[in-house]
Enzyme design. Structure first.
Site, PDB file in Angstrom:
ATOM      1  N   ASN A  45      -8.052   4.744   6.333  1.00  0.00           N
ATOM      2  CA  ASN A  45      -6.624   4.999   6.174  1.00  0.00           C
ATOM      3  C   ASN A  45      -6.443   6.059   5.097  1.00  0.00           C
ATOM      4  OD1 ASN A  45      -3.731   3.123   4.999  1.00  0.00           O
ATOM      5  ND2 ASN A  45      -3.821   4.761   6.474  1.00  0.00           N
ATOM      6  N   GLY A  46      -5.611   7.058   5.396  1.00  0.00           N
ATOM      7  CA  GLY A  46      -5.344   8.121   4.424  1.00  0.00           C
ATOM      8  C   GLY A  46      -5.635   9.502   4.973  1.00  0.00           C
ATOM      9  N   ASN A  47      -4.701  10.436   4.758  1.00  0.00           N
ATOM     10  CA  ASN A  47      -4.828  11.844   5.177  1.00  0.00           C
ATOM     11  C   ASN A  47      -4.706  12.029   6.686  1.00  0.00           C
ATOM     12  OD1 ASN A  47      -5.463  12.133   2.467  1.00  0.00           O
ATOM     13  ND2 ASN A  47      -7.631  12.545   2.812  1.00  0.00           N
ATOM     14  N   CYS A  62      -1.382  -3.218  -0.988  1.00  0.00           N
ATOM     15  CA  CYS A  62      -0.021  -2.821  -1.359  1.00  0.00           C
ATOM     16  C   CYS A  62       0.045  -2.463  -2.847  1.00  0.00           C
ATOM     17  CB  CYS A  62       0.970  -3.934  -1.054  1.00  0.00           C
ATOM     18  SG  CYS A  62       2.671  -3.486  -1.463  1.00  0.00           S
ATOM     19  N   LYS A  70      -7.389  -5.510   4.157  1.00  0.00           N
ATOM     20  CA  LYS A  70      -7.107  -4.092   3.895  1.00  0.00           C
ATOM     21  C   LYS A  70      -7.106  -3.887   2.391  1.00  0.00           C
ATOM     22  CE  LYS A  70      -4.003  -0.209   4.535  1.00  0.00           C
ATOM     23  NZ  LYS A  70      -2.671   0.291   4.928  1.00  0.00           N
TER      24      LYS A  70
END
Length: 408
Positions: free
Chosen positions: A132-134, A32, A71
């Site tokens: 994670n991402g895109n 985060c 994460k």
């Protein structure tokens, strides 16, 4: 999966123990990047504290009956990111999700996630790795797995704009919105959550119907939100009925605005151009407009800062002009000016409670209250045992009470 944010090994494990019987794994959120995570000292703001993270995961791995997963966000350097991942694996992390952005890449500055970082982590560890991402559509999922070799893929914004992303469909927005509202009516939640989800689902349509956007923002009941959702559906259906043959989507969208599709967040330069031209002409402020300052410099303002600017046009958000505060010895937040421990109130409270001490500067009186409690217990013991007074052994009785209270 139950996800926690934490910065204390004991507290984290105690909380996880309460949840472990109701989930398949416990996840520690180290990704985060929001300001609330900075203030609370958790999420991506722990990524430099490897010793603390090791202790948290080692203890969780020892005490929990379910796997511990993490994460993370990446560092700018691939090598450091790889060592970070290897450290977490060695500590006991059994599955790692890697968001291919740094903690500074967020909001309008998000940019493109680095699959290169994710690929390097995947090759360097033996535990399962998720990316994670895109991820905006199903083809992105397939391409990510092919390029990085990960075991799975996660999506945040892409999935919020199109909940059918992993099915490879682009349904009508109101179909998803009505299905979501049915779930909310069955399982109630705070109205702010509902509003936030509908803002994502109806994002492109609300750029067309600005008045309904304002109504959705102001409505105070679930019934009112359902009414706004129904009105948006009717507007779109009317637009479909009046659509001309061969008409194409506007604003450069791949589909018409009433179809679930990704929102590609513009970068700072594109946003500046967008708000400077269209926003000024229409007299409408962009979601996160770029305001020109008197000194000629442009400053990227969040929605919250825009509201503050409207209330006080002379307000400046230049970090160099902020007053300098002495920092808390523990977490780096501003310390209390009269704190006896030189800490912020949160850290002071933890220490004062642990040491049974007082901090008048923060109004914390653990020692005083404890001593009053012991004194009261002593007086009660004397009242209940008058023989002590008659024998003249009051001092002995008080000492016994103090010892008993101290042992407890």
């Amino acid at each position: 999966l139950s996800q926690f944010c934490a910065n204390d090994p004991e507290v984290f494990v105690q909380a996880a123990l309460l949840a472990q019987d109701y989930c398949d794994a416990i996840d520690l959120n180290l990704g985060c990047p929001q300001m609330i995570a900075k203030r609370g000292h958790y999420g991506a703001f722990l990524q430099e504290e490897w010793d603390l993270l090791q202790r948290m995961i080692l203890l969780a791995n020892e005490k929990l009956s379910v796997p511990i997963t993490c994460k993370i966000r990446v560092f700018p350097e691939i090598d450091k990111t790889v060592k970070y991942a290897q450290m977490l694996e060695k500590a006991g992390c059994q599955l790692l999700t890697v968001h291919g952005r740094t903690k500074e890449q967020k909001g309008p500055l998000a940019g493109v996630a680095s699959w290169e970082h994710i690929q390097a982590v995947r090759k360097a560890v033996s535990i399962p790795v998720f990316a994670n991402g895109n991820i905006q559509c199903l083809s992105d999922v397939e391409e990510c797995i092919r390029k990085t070799g990960v075991h799975g893929v996660m999506s945040a914004e892409g999935n919020l704009h199109n909940p059918a992303l992993f099915e490879g469909r682009n349904p009508l927005v109101w179909e998803m919105a009505e299905e979501y509202l049915e779930i909310v009516q069955k399982y109630p939640c705070p109205l702010s959550y509902v509003r936030a989800h509908l803002f994502k689902l109806w994002h492109h349509t609300l750029q067309v119907y600005q008045q309904l956007r304002e109504e959705l923002a102001k409505v105070k009941t679930l019934e009112g939100i359902v009414d706004v959702n129904r009105e948006l559906k009717l507007r779109c259906q009317e637009e479909i009925a009046n659509q001309k043959e061969g008409e194409k989507p506007k604003e450069g969208l791949p589909f018409f605005h009433w179809i679930c599709q990704p929102y590609i967040r513009p970068g700072p330069k594109e946003r500046c151009k967008e708000n400077g031209a269209s926003g000024t002409e229409k007299g409408v402020r962009g979601k996160r407009a770029l305001e020109e300052e008197e000194d000629g410099n442009s400053e990227l303002l969040s929605k919250n800062k825009q509201k503050k600017k409207l209330r006080n046009p002379n307000k400046s958000f230049d970090p160099s002009l902020k007053p300098k505060y002495a920092k808390c010895d523990q977490c780096g937040n501003p310390k209390g000016n009269k704190c006896v421990f030189n800490m912020c109130r949160g850290c002071c409270k933890k220490r004062a409670f642990k040491e049974t001490a007082d901090c008048p500067g923060h109004g914390l009186l653990f020692k005083t209250k404890y001593e009053k409690s012991l004194s009261w217990q002593s007086s009660q013991r004397v009242i209940q045992n008058p023989e002590i007074s008659r024998r003249g052994d009051v001092d002995v009785g008080e000492s016994a009470v103090l010892k008993e209270a101290g042992d407890s």
